[in-house]
Scaffold this motif. Structure first.
Motif, PDB file in Angstrom:
ATOM      1  N   ARG A 129       0.998  -1.149  -0.002  1.00  0.00           N
ATOM      2  CA  ARG A 129       0.096  -0.004  -0.111  1.00  0.00           C
ATOM      3  C   ARG A 129       0.877   1.371  -0.033  1.00  0.00           C
ATOM      4  N   ARG A 130       2.080   1.033   0.345  1.00  0.00           N
ATOM      5  CA  ARG A 130       3.029   2.149   0.435  1.00  0.00           C
ATOM      6  C   ARG A 130       4.093   2.031  -0.722  1.00  0.00           C
ATOM      7  N   GLY A 131       3.812   1.256  -1.593  1.00  0.00           N
ATOM      8  CA  GLY A 131       4.690   1.153  -2.996  1.00  0.00           C
ATOM      9  C   GLY A 131       5.864   0.334  -2.463  1.00  0.00           C
ATOM     10  N   LEU A 132       5.864  -0.254  -1.444  1.00  0.00           N
ATOM     11  CA  LEU A 132       7.147  -0.956  -0.838  1.00  0.00           C
ATOM     12  C   LEU A 132       6.961  -2.572  -1.044  1.00  0.00           C
ATOM     13  N   SER A 133       8.158  -3.109  -0.704  1.00  0.00           N
ATOM     14  CA  SER A 133       7.813  -4.711  -0.366  1.00  0.00           C
ATOM     15  C   SER A 133       8.146  -5.115   1.024  1.00  0.00           C
ATOM     16  N   PRO A 134       7.694  -6.175   1.425  1.00  0.00           N
ATOM     17  CA  PRO A 134       8.232  -6.608   3.052  1.00  0.00           C
ATOM     18  C   PRO A 134       9.721  -6.316   3.314  1.00  0.00           C
ATOM     19  N   ASP A 135       9.831  -6.100   4.547  1.00  0.00           N
ATOM     20  CA  ASP A 135      11.280  -6.128   5.088  1.00  0.00           C
ATOM     21  C   ASP A 135      11.233  -6.704   6.656  1.00  0.00           C
ATOM     22  N   CYS A 136      12.305  -6.503   7.293  1.00  0.00           N
ATOM     23  CA  CYS A 136      12.274  -6.829   8.688  1.00  0.00           C
ATOM     24  C   CYS A 136      11.964  -8.565   8.549  1.00  0.00           C
ATOM     25  N   GLY A 137      12.439  -9.405   7.601  1.00  0.00           N
ATOM     26  CA  GLY A 137      12.329 -10.711   7.626  1.00  0.00           C
ATOM     27  C   GLY A 137      10.937 -11.149   7.078  1.00  0.00           C
ATOM     28  N   GLY A 138       9.941 -10.267   6.659  1.00  0.00           N
ATOM     29  CA  GLY A 138       8.619 -10.768   6.275  1.00  0.00           C
ATOM     30  C   GLY A 138       8.671 -11.902   5.339  1.00  0.00           C
ATOM     31  N   THR A 139       9.489 -11.805   4.353  1.00  0.00           N
ATOM     32  CA  THR A 139       9.306 -12.658   3.061  1.00  0.00           C
ATOM     33  C   THR A 139      10.210 -14.069   3.631  1.00  0.00           C
ATOM     34  N   TRP A 140      10.685 -13.936   4.632  1.00  0.00           N
ATOM     35  CA  TRP A 140      11.289 -15.197   5.024  1.00  0.00           C
ATOM     36  C   TRP A 140      10.178 -15.940   6.040  1.00  0.00           C
ATOM     37  N   LEU A 141       9.896 -15.102   6.953  1.00  0.00           N
ATOM     38  CA  LEU A 141       8.920 -15.481   8.107  1.00  0.00           C
ATOM     39  C   LEU A 141       7.578 -16.145   7.680  1.00  0.00           C
ATOM     40  N   LEU A 142       6.997 -15.426   6.620  1.00  0.00           N
ATOM     41  CA  LEU A 142       5.661 -15.566   6.403  1.00  0.00           C
ATOM     42  C   LEU A 142       5.556 -16.992   5.466  1.00  0.00           C
ATOM     43  N   PRO A 143       6.240 -17.266   4.673  1.00  0.00           N
ATOM     44  CA  PRO A 143       6.047 -18.531   4.051  1.00  0.00           C
ATOM     45  C   PRO A 143       6.221 -19.818   5.025  1.00  0.00           C
ATOM     46  N   ARG A 144       7.246 -19.605   5.977  1.00  0.00           N
ATOM     47  CA  ARG A 144       7.514 -20.638   6.880  1.00  0.00           C
ATOM     48  C   ARG A 144       6.382 -20.949   8.068  1.00  0.00           C
ATOM     49  N   LEU A 145       5.613 -19.828   8.174  1.00  0.00           N
ATOM     50  CA  LEU A 145       4.652 -19.981   9.241  1.00  0.00           C
ATOM     51  C   LEU A 145       3.360 -20.162   8.634  1.00  0.00           C
ATOM     52  N   ALA A 146       2.875 -19.265   7.601  1.00  0.00           N
ATOM     53  CA  ALA A 146       1.473 -19.473   7.022  1.00  0.00           C
ATOM     54  C   ALA A 146       1.526 -20.344   5.501  1.00  0.00           C
ATOM     55  N   GLY A 147       2.520 -20.615   5.126  1.00  0.00           N
ATOM     56  CA  GLY A 147       2.506 -21.448   3.903  1.00  0.00           C
ATOM     57  C   GLY A 147       2.806 -20.334   2.693  1.00  0.00           C
ATOM     58  N   PRO A 148       3.320 -20.613   1.449  1.00  0.00           N
ATOM     59  CA  PRO A 148       3.659 -19.548   0.475  1.00  0.00           C
ATOM     60  C   PRO A 148       2.485 -19.030  -0.131  1.00  0.00           C
TER      61      PRO A 148
END
Length: 266
Positions: A129-148
């Motif tokens: 929503r801010r024209g950005l992509s996730p940081d602070c580990g979001g792209t590593w954490l989310l798939p491992r916790l919630a699935g891809p």
């Protein structure tokens, strides 16, 4: 007033993000304070850590209105340093979330070992929503916790979800009534702080590393960890407590068979 409050009770340290006028959005000063506090937590005799926010919010993410003249890469290095310090702490960590946890704030919560939320908690990967992509580990954490697929849904659409949905996606451990969260987290942190510190650190590291290992590699790691555990006084203390029908008193000290042994060390 400090942007980060720190308090100790027993072996539990609580860090409170303290910028309530911005829903605890993190500015450069708060990133720096978090870095220093997490570094100290790794060195001090802290047995468990609670991360929370002040006055009805956990964290609304990085403060995009804050003045920061650094190059974006330098800014992200600071964020990454905090993310790694939190994730690699050898002690158990708990995110106590009441209110919003979005963007980098949500990913800091996900970087903790356990997440306790209330029914009024709300979560969003706000970045696109801010024209950005996730940081602070979001792209590593989310798939491992919630699935891809769910990770892509949350990151691409930036939907706001409630605590129960987050729990159903394995992104929240417990949802408790708002009036009970303080007591609930205190009891949980006290239980962790009373546990065997070396065994807890070994267990946390094995689980964090496990998703990237084969079974053979995991078994080898478990054997090494168990050897470290048997080298502490906590194992004989646990056996003695079981035999004596009492609670064990864990210290994590190195086991020395005799004080006068020529091999004994401090």
């Amino acid at each position: 007033m400090s942007v980060l409050l720190s308090s100790d009770t027993g072996g539990v340290r609580t860090l409170t993000l303290n910028r309530p006028h911005r829903k605890n959005a993190i500015d450069p000063e708060l990133w720096s304070a978090l870095r220093d506090a997490l570094t100290r937590a790794a060195d001090d005799e802290v047995r468990a850590l609670v991360l929370t926010g002040a006055e009805g919010a956990f964290c609304s993410g990085a403060d995009l209105k804050a003045v920061d003249t650094r190059h974006p890469l330098d800014k992200l290095r600071a964020l990454n340093e905090v993310t790694l310090l939190l994730h690699e702490l050898p002690i158990p960590t708990i995110a106590k979330v009441d209110g919003v946890a979005v963007g980098a704030g949500w990913n800091l919560a996900l970087g903790c070992d356990l997440v306790v939320a209330t029914p009024r908690s709300r979560f969003a990967q706000i970045f696109t929503r801010r024209g950005l992509s996730p940081d602070c580990g979001g792209t590593w954490l989310l798939p491992r916790l919630a699935g891809p697929q769910q990770a892509k849904r949350l990151a691409l659409l930036a939907d706001m979800i409630d605590a129960e949905e987050a729990r159903s996606l394995n992104l929240v451990t417990w949802v408790v009534p708002g009036e009970r969260i303080d007591t609930y987290v205190t009891d949980l942190a006290d239980r962790l702080a009373a546990g065997p510190p070396v065994a807890l650190a070994q267990t946390k590291a094995l689980l964090d590393e496990g998703t990237g290992r084969t079974l053979r590699e995991a078994l080898t790691g478990e054997a090494r960890a168990q050897a470290v555990n048997f080298a502490t006084t906590d194992v004989p203390e646990a056996y003695a407590a079981f035999a004596e029908k009492r609670e064990p008193r864990f210290t994590g000290r190195w086991y020395r068979p005799s004080e006068d042994s020529s091999c004994a060390k401090q």
